[in-house]
Design a protein around this motif. Structure first.
Motif, PDB file in Angstrom:
ATOM      1  N   VAL A 154       4.783  -3.540   2.539  1.00 15.24           N
ATOM      2  CA  VAL A 154       5.547  -4.538   1.573  1.00 15.24           C
ATOM      3  C   VAL A 154       6.572  -3.654   0.858  1.00 15.24           C
ATOM      4  CG1 VAL A 154       4.686  -5.512  -0.666  1.00 15.24           C
ATOM      5  CG2 VAL A 154       3.269  -5.634   0.947  1.00 15.24           C
ATOM      6  N   THR A 155       7.599  -4.339   0.423  1.00 12.65           N
ATOM      7  CA  THR A 155       8.711  -3.795  -0.184  1.00 12.65           C
ATOM      8  C   THR A 155       8.551  -3.905  -1.698  1.00 12.65           C
ATOM      9  OG1 THR A 155      10.085  -5.484   0.141  1.00 12.65           O
ATOM     10  CG2 THR A 155      10.388  -3.956   1.647  1.00 12.65           C
ATOM     11  N   ALA A 156       7.619  -3.026  -2.418  1.00 12.52           N
ATOM     12  CA  ALA A 156       7.688  -3.113  -3.703  1.00 12.52           C
ATOM     13  C   ALA A 156       7.242  -1.703  -4.293  1.00 12.52           C
ATOM     14  CB  ALA A 156       6.668  -4.217  -4.149  1.00 12.52           C
ATOM     15  N   SER A 157       7.157  -1.492  -5.646  1.00 17.14           N
ATOM     16  CA  SER A 157       6.801  -0.385  -6.194  1.00 17.14           C
ATOM     17  C   SER A 157       5.308  -0.468  -6.390  1.00 17.14           C
ATOM     18  CB  SER A 157       7.535   0.322  -7.429  1.00 17.14           C
ATOM     19  OG  SER A 157       7.172  -0.857  -8.544  1.00 17.14           O
ATOM     20  N   PRO A 158       4.344   0.329  -6.681  1.00 19.56           N
ATOM     21  CA  PRO A 158       3.234   0.268  -6.975  1.00 19.56           C
ATOM     22  C   PRO A 158       2.549  -0.616  -8.097  1.00 19.56           C
ATOM     23  CG  PRO A 158       3.193   2.273  -6.475  1.00 19.56           C
ATOM     24  CD  PRO A 158       4.645   1.913  -6.313  1.00 19.56           C
TER      25      PRO A 158
END
Length: 102
Positions: free
Chosen positions: A16-20
């Motif tokens: 997934v492309t996202a920050s935690p």
């Protein structure tokens, strides 16, 4: 988020492309039930007989030209319920957590 094609497995991983923090925020917005934080980067959702544990592991940055995207490895583990129950929980999450694109 990828959409489900075929049966929903009891355990699978996605990139997934996202920050935690972004992932957690979007998960809490999208979830049809309360999201329990079990441990850092470990979330739990319970709907009827189905429990979904989500484990998030930061994987660094993907660079596309000047664009930089944080990436995560996300493991989904279902306990209890049927394949139909798993699908009923996952499909709305996928739909609500979609990110932009073209």
């Amino acid at each position: 988020m990828a959409f489900v094609n075929g049966p929903v497995a009891e355990c699978f991983e996605r990139e997934v492309t996202a920050s935690p923090a972004e992932f957690e925020r979007d998960l809490r917005k999208a979830s049809p039930c309360a999201v329990e934080t079990v441990a850092p980067h470990h979330f739990r959702l319970c709907v009827g007989p189905t429990r979904l544990d989500i484990h998030v592991v930061p994987r660094g940055v993907r660079r596309l030209g000047i664009l930089q995207l944080q990436t995560l490895s996300v493991r989904y583990e279902f306990f209890g319920g049927t394949e139909s129950d798993r699908r009923a929980l996952l499909v709305p999450l996928d739909r609500a957590m979609q990110r932009g694109g073209g």
